[in-house]
Design an enzyme around this catalytic site. Structure first.
Site, short mmCIF file in Angstrom:
data_model
loop_
_atom_site.label_atom_id
_atom_site.label_comp_id
_atom_site.label_asym_id
_atom_site.label_seq_id
_atom_site.Cartn_x
_atom_site.Cartn_y
_atom_site.Cartn_z
CE1 TYR A 179 -4.26 -4.07 3.68
CE2 TYR A 179 -4.08 -1.81 2.89
CZ TYR A 179 -3.64 -3.12 2.89
OH TYR A 179 -2.56 -3.47 2.12
CB SER A 234 0.26 -1.19 2.92
OG SER A 234 -0.43 -0.47 1.92
#
Length: 271
Positions: A158, A145
């Site tokens: 995250y 990501s």
């Protein structure tokens, strides 16, 4: 482009929703054998029913929680029994379970984020690699990501775990290159399901009962604050664009590409 993927076997974790489903469909179009795993069996079977229509030679649906090592090993054993080996592993499972400043976050959410994003990747890679090493070829593609590159406020754990996925990608590429195995990662920015009903699973962040729907209803301003502007008119990626990158990295055309983090972000990092 001649990908050379015809007849190869591809395992896509979380291949029953959003990015994972698009990746499974894209590999089906290359006439591969596609193994899809996830936790939502009904959605998984629907996806596997679609794959032959897109060109898949054969398919296997396997219900598994890839944060559990025993279930991962059973999944890989089933794929090997049916297809003889896994040529391409796409570690797609990931996500966030909360949206909070770290000082206010719940440690139980950390553990779930860690399991979803890095433990799943480690489990699946560890189970698939021995077969690839034995055959002297393979591809590992990790879905990271942009959060793991720049860090997203309210998504500290995250972001850290996606950063770990990127670091793992580079280290593993160094370790297994001598076995003719390439290891790369794709780092998407925001990606929306193309079909809000057919492209989500019960565990998806985009499910009507998922975290993004809940946050949109109760904390829309905070959710919006996590977003970044792209350089383009469109502010989110299509899952099919992530899938196209995965097919390229798995193809013969990318045989000399390894240890790379490919951002698909509309230029958000330079905006």
């Amino acid at each position: 482009m001649q990908t050379g993927l015809d007849g190869r076997t591809v395992l896509v974790t979380g291949g029953n929703a959003n990015i994972g489903k698009a990746i499974a469909l894209a590999f089906a179009a290359e006439r591969t054998n596609v193994v899809v795993c996830g936790r939502d069996a009904a959605q998984g079977r629907r996806v596997c029913d679609e794959l032959p229509r897109h060109g898949a030679k054969d398919t296997l649906w396997y219900a598994a929680d890839v944060t559990d090592r025993a279930q991962v090993q059973a999944l890989v054993d089933a794929a090997r029994e049916k297809f003889g080996g896994i040529d391409v592993l796409v570690n797609n499972v990931g996500g966030n379970v909360g949206l909070d400043a770290f000082a206010e976050s719940d440690p139980s959410d950390w553990e779930r984020d860690i399991a979803l994003n890095i433990t799943s990747t480690l489990n699946c890679t560890h189970a698939v690699l021995p077969g690839q090493i034995e055959r002297g070829s393979g591809r590992v593609i990790n879905i990271g990501s942009v959060s793991g590159i720049v860090g997203d406020p309210l998504l500290a754990v995250y972001s850290a775990m996606k950063g770990a996925v990127h670091a793992f990608t580079k280290v593993l590429a160094k370790e297994v290159g001598r076995h003719n195995i390439t290891v790369n990662a794709i780092a998407p920015y925001g990606t929306l399901p193309e079909d809000g009903e057919r492209d989500v699973s019960s565990g998806s962040r985009w499910h009507p009962d998922g975290i993004f729907a809940r946050l949109a209803a109760t904390r829309a301003e905070e959710l919006h604050s996590v977003g970044r502007r792209t350089l383009l008119l469109r502010q989110t990626a299509h899952p099919s664009e992530i899938a196209a990158a995965a097919v390229y990295l798995a193809s013969d055309a990318a045989a000399f590409v390894t240890g790379q983090i490919l951002s698909i972000d509309g230029g958000t990092q330079i905006a």
